[in-house]
Scaffold this active site. Structure first.
Site, PDB file in Angstrom:
ATOM      1  N   PRO A 156      -1.781  -2.694   0.792  1.00 25.65           N
ATOM      2  CA  PRO A 156      -2.981  -3.552   0.806  1.00 25.65           C
ATOM      3  C   PRO A 156      -4.254  -2.704   0.731  1.00 25.65           C
ATOM      4  CG  PRO A 156      -2.303  -3.160   3.046  1.00 25.65           C
ATOM      5  CD  PRO A 156      -1.396  -2.318   2.177  1.00 25.65           C
ATOM      6  N   LYS A 181       2.592   1.185  -5.363  1.00 23.61           N
ATOM      7  CA  LYS A 181       1.508   0.467  -6.038  1.00 23.61           C
ATOM      8  C   LYS A 181       0.425   0.178  -5.003  1.00 23.61           C
ATOM      9  CE  LYS A 181       0.331  -3.714  -6.858  1.00 23.61           C
ATOM     10  NZ  LYS A 181      -1.132  -3.500  -6.705  1.00 23.61           N
ATOM     11  N   GLU A 184      -5.115  -3.266  -6.047  1.00 24.41           N
ATOM     12  CA  GLU A 184      -5.949  -3.050  -7.239  1.00 24.41           C
ATOM     13  C   GLU A 184      -7.394  -2.714  -6.900  1.00 24.41           C
ATOM     14  OE1 GLU A 184      -4.064  -5.556  -6.314  1.00 24.41           O
ATOM     15  OE2 GLU A 184      -4.632  -7.456  -7.232  1.00 24.41           O
ATOM     16  N   GLU A 255       5.411  -6.490   6.058  1.00 24.74           N
ATOM     17  CA  GLU A 255       4.414  -6.455   7.135  1.00 24.74           C
ATOM     18  C   GLU A 255       3.283  -7.381   6.708  1.00 24.74           C
ATOM     19  OE1 GLU A 255       4.982  -5.026   9.892  1.00 24.74           O
ATOM     20  OE2 GLU A 255       6.680  -3.765   9.323  1.00 24.74           O
ATOM     21  N   CYS A 289      -4.733  -6.800  10.407  1.00 26.82           N
ATOM     22  CA  CYS A 289      -3.705  -7.800  10.715  1.00 26.82           C
ATOM     23  C   CYS A 289      -3.597  -8.068  12.206  1.00 26.82           C
ATOM     24  CB  CYS A 289      -2.366  -7.356  10.155  1.00 26.82           C
ATOM     25  SG  CYS A 289      -1.869  -5.741  10.758  1.00 26.82           S
ATOM     26  N   GLU A 386      -5.460 -16.934   8.846  1.00 26.25           N
ATOM     27  CA  GLU A 386      -6.009 -15.582   8.956  1.00 26.25           C
ATOM     28  C   GLU A 386      -7.320 -15.521   8.174  1.00 26.25           C
ATOM     29  OE1 GLU A 386      -3.714 -12.491   6.988  1.00 26.25           O
ATOM     30  OE2 GLU A 386      -3.962 -11.193   8.728  1.00 26.25           O
TER      31      GLU A 386
HETATM   32  P1  NAD Z   1      -2.263  -9.055  -0.693  1.00 23.94           P
HETATM   33  O1  NAD Z   1      -0.994  -9.701  -0.291  1.00 23.94           O
HETATM   34  O2  NAD Z   1      -3.237  -9.809  -1.492  1.00 23.94           O
HETATM   35  O3  NAD Z   1      -1.969  -7.734  -1.532  1.00 23.94           O
HETATM   36  C1  NAD Z   1      -1.137  -6.707  -1.015  1.00 23.94           C
HETATM   37  C2  NAD Z   1      -0.522  -5.968  -2.181  1.00 23.94           C
HETATM   38  O4  NAD Z   1       0.420  -6.831  -2.831  1.00 23.94           O
HETATM   39  C3  NAD Z   1      -1.510  -5.540  -3.265  1.00 23.94           C
HETATM   40  O5  NAD Z   1      -1.149  -4.248  -3.725  1.00 23.94           O
HETATM   41  C4  NAD Z   1      -1.286  -6.583  -4.357  1.00 23.94           C
HETATM   42  O6  NAD Z   1      -1.624  -6.129  -5.648  1.00 23.94           O
HETATM   43  C5  NAD Z   1       0.209  -6.793  -4.233  1.00 23.94           C
HETATM   44  N1  NAD Z   1       0.713  -8.057  -4.786  1.00 23.94           N
HETATM   45  C6  NAD Z   1       0.116  -9.270  -4.795  1.00 23.94           C
HETATM   46  N2  NAD Z   1       0.929 -10.180  -5.367  1.00 23.94           N
HETATM   47  C7  NAD Z   1       2.062  -9.529  -5.718  1.00 23.94           C
HETATM   48  C8  NAD Z   1       3.285  -9.927  -6.335  1.00 23.94           C
HETATM   49  N3  NAD Z   1       3.503 -11.203  -6.706  1.00 23.94           N
HETATM   50  N4  NAD Z   1       4.239  -9.004  -6.537  1.00 23.94           N
HETATM   51  C9  NAD Z   1       4.046  -7.723  -6.142  1.00 23.94           C
HETATM   52  N5  NAD Z   1       2.910  -7.280  -5.565  1.00 23.94           N
HETATM   53  C10 NAD Z   1       1.933  -8.175  -5.344  1.00 23.94           C
HETATM   54  O7  NAD Z   1      -2.879  -8.482   0.665  1.00 23.94           O
HETATM   55  P2  NAD Z   1      -4.276  -7.758   0.869  1.00 23.94           P
HETATM   56  O8  NAD Z   1      -5.316  -8.817   0.733  1.00 23.94           O
HETATM   57  O9  NAD Z   1      -4.348  -6.519   0.028  1.00 23.94           O
HETATM   58  O10 NAD Z   1      -4.154  -7.260   2.374  1.00 23.94           O
HETATM   59  C11 NAD Z   1      -4.499  -8.043   3.456  1.00 23.94           C
HETATM   60  C12 NAD Z   1      -3.253  -8.675   4.065  1.00 23.94           C
HETATM   61  O11 NAD Z   1      -2.374  -7.648   4.529  1.00 23.94           O
HETATM   62  C13 NAD Z   1      -3.576  -9.524   5.272  1.00 23.94           C
HETATM   63  O12 NAD Z   1      -2.821 -10.702   5.256  1.00 23.94           O
HETATM   64  C14 NAD Z   1      -3.124  -8.625   6.433  1.00 23.94           C
HETATM   65  O13 NAD Z   1      -2.808  -9.315   7.602  1.00 23.94           O
HETATM   66  C15 NAD Z   1      -1.954  -7.940   5.849  1.00 23.94           C
HETATM   67  N6  NAD Z   1      -1.686  -6.708   6.607  1.00 23.94           N
HETATM   68  C16 NAD Z   1      -0.590  -6.675   7.430  1.00 23.94           C
HETATM   69  C17 NAD Z   1      -0.320  -5.529   8.182  1.00 23.94           C
HETATM   70  C18 NAD Z   1       0.881  -5.471   9.087  1.00 23.94           C
HETATM   71  O14 NAD Z   1       1.228  -4.379   9.523  1.00 23.94           O
HETATM   72  N7  NAD Z   1       1.533  -6.575   9.398  1.00 23.94           N
HETATM   73  C19 NAD Z   1      -1.165  -4.417   8.095  1.00 23.94           C
HETATM   74  C20 NAD Z   1      -2.277  -4.493   7.251  1.00 23.94           C
HETATM   75  C21 NAD Z   1      -2.513  -5.652   6.499  1.00 23.94           C
END
Ligand code: NAD
Length: 483
Positions: A156, A181, A184, A255, A289, A386
């Protein structure tokens, strides 16, 4: 790459496939400085052929890396940790500029990531398994931990380098090649990490592919040679990945989001609660998170907690990444700020009241004021979803209902309990269905201890020996002692 920030040493142009720098096949992507809205850099995304190339390199390196001794794998991780440590100033600059977080905050994250990596190096050499023995007479049973194969790691944007390390470290320690990856919006430190790793990690074992989730992420996840997908991201992304993995039953490690409560009993230290609500509710601009975004307080001290939290919010220094003394920066993007503002506007329209903040300050960049809301219903979307912004809701809740209300959201990631009564704190810790419980604190993370949620907050653990285990399979080998 096009550089617009005068002091930023951008990674080399291109992407790293199996340790080699190549020109990315995809279209150019503009990275925007969240603190000004100006273009920060332009990088090329990978295309799907680059993703295939990275996976092919990983497949080629898989067997040799799996057979490397734990000591040699540990050395690779220790050398990488040393490289990161030596590059801390540069990495912190890249992270701060790309995410908008204050330079000091970005710099403070990196020693922890280095420590995580050094822990994983040690864990590579101390696998957790049951002892070999004669559990049935005449047979010796022994367990082997086998790497799972090619790991796709999807990171993320909130802690780009640290979240990448939490994936790469245990996966490599367990003997798997990794294709990372990054998000972006925030690829810069991942590209720099690949540069630092290029002559430390053996060829093919580590690649970085840049690009969005819908094309590059989903292509990587669907690749038949990817044995395991590890994601830190939103619940909906986790669901999409689990669905994509289901056909071939690829392993997933997810996660996901959280809605961490602070559970505050009447005997709690009000000033400490307010301080931690501000630190952990607004820290990283609430884009965390485990953000302390729901403060559930015994009615006897509710007003005092609201007053103290409002005062603490007033003291939070909001500024640009390179401003002296800045404690929190802007949100990651204009779209995300619109989303956060939408949550707050709808909450206020539904009857909540901001004791401080509630809107965007009049300045360039994607800033949002630290906001304390009172009067929101427990079933309102501001409480149930969230927000991922600097917004804390405070609610009066009778002590007997605190545990139930703490869990009346769809997430089960983390919670903190505030009381002077040790026995009560331990009972609440036992009863809460969440992955981490802090008592009289909120947020400490420890390399040796697991981090990860239950239910919709995901499954699998980051950090700790449990995370290294998560990237391996157990094999039972049985010897007949009489033949
Ligand atoms: P996001 O889900 O939008 O993106 C995360 C990653 O997934 C990015 O690299 C994105 O390009 C990729 N992605 C999106 N759709 C995809 C698909 N269909 N297939 C493969 N990859 C895909 O999350 P974000 O906005 O970057 O991050 C914030 C989120 O992360 C929040 O919900 C936060 O709670 C969570 N987070 C959780 C933890 C934990 O340890 N539980 C830690 C940090 C952040």
């Amino acid at each position: 790459m096009m550089e617009t920030h005068p002091t930023l040493a951008l990674p080399q142009q291109g992407i790293w496939l199996g340790g080699e720098l190549v020109s990315a096949g995809g279209a150019p992507r503009r990275l925007v400085d969240p603190a000004s809205g100006a273009v920060l850099a332009e990088i090329a995304d990978a295309d799907v052929a680059d993703v295939d190339h990275a996976v092919t390199a990983a497949v080629g390196a898989r067997a040799a890396w799996a057979r490397t001794t734990p000591a040699d794998r540990a050395l690779v991780l220790l050398r990488l940790a040393d490289r990161i440590e030596a590059d801390i100033d540069n990495l912190a600059m890249l992270e701060a500029a790309n995410t908008g977080k204050p330079l000091a905050a970005a710099a403070a994250e990196i020693p922890f990531a280095v420590d995580n990596l050094r822990f994983f190096a040690g864990a590579a050499r101390t696998p957790t398994t049951q002892a070999a023995g004669e559990y049935v007479a005449g047979y010796t049973s022994m367990l082997r931990r086998e790497p799972v194969g090619v790991v796709a790691a999807i990171a993320p944007w909130n802690y780009p380098l640290m979240m990448a390390i939490w994936k790469i470290g245990p996966a490599l320690a367990a003997g798997n090649p990794v294709v990372l990856k990054p998000a972006e919006l925030t690829p810069l430190t991942a590209l720099r990490l690949a540069e630092l790793a290029a002559d430390v990690v053996p060829p093919g074992v580590f690649s970085v592919v840049t690009g969005d989730g819908a094309t590059i992420g989903s292509h990587l996840v669907a690749h038949p040679e990817v044995a395991m997908i590890t994601l830190t991201g939103e619940v909906t992304t986790g669901q999409a990945i689990a669905t994509a993995a289901a056909n071939r039953l690829a392993r997933t490690h997810l996660e996901l989001g959280g809605k961490a409560p602070m559970i505050v009993f009447a005997d709690a230290d009000v000033e400490a609660v307010a301080l931690l609500a501000a630190m952990c509710g607004f820290g990283n601009t609430g884009q965390d998170c485990t953000a302390a975004c729901r403060v559930l307080v015994a009615p006897q001290i509710h007003d005092a907690v609201v007053e103290a939290t409002t005062a603490a919010a007033e003291g939070v220094v909001v500024g640009a990444p390179f401003d002296d003394g800045a404690e929190i920066g802007p949100l990651i993007s204009s779209e995300h700020r619109e989303r956060v503002a939408g949550f707050v506007d709808r909450a206020v329209a539904a009857g909540a009241r901001a004791t401080i903040g509630g809107g965007s300050p009049d300045r360039d960049g994607w800033y949002f004021e630290p906001t304390v809301l009172v009067g929101a219903d427990h079933d309102a979307e501001i409480v149930q979803r969230e927000v991922f912004g600097p917004v804390v809701t405070v609610h009066p809740v009778d002590e007997g209902d605190l545990v139930e209300m703490a869990q009346a959201v769809p997430y089960s990631l983390a919670a903190s309990v505030w009381t002077g009564d040790v026995g009560r704190a331990m009972r609440v810790a036992r009863d809460l269905h969440v992955g981490t419980v802090w008592i009289n604190d909120h947020f400490p993370l420890i390399s040796e201890m697991p981090h990860g949620g239950f239910g919709l907050s995901g499954h699998g653990k980051d950090l700790s020996a449990a995370s290294v285990d998560a990237y391996s399979d157990l094999k039972h080998v049985v010897v007949n002692l009489d033949r």
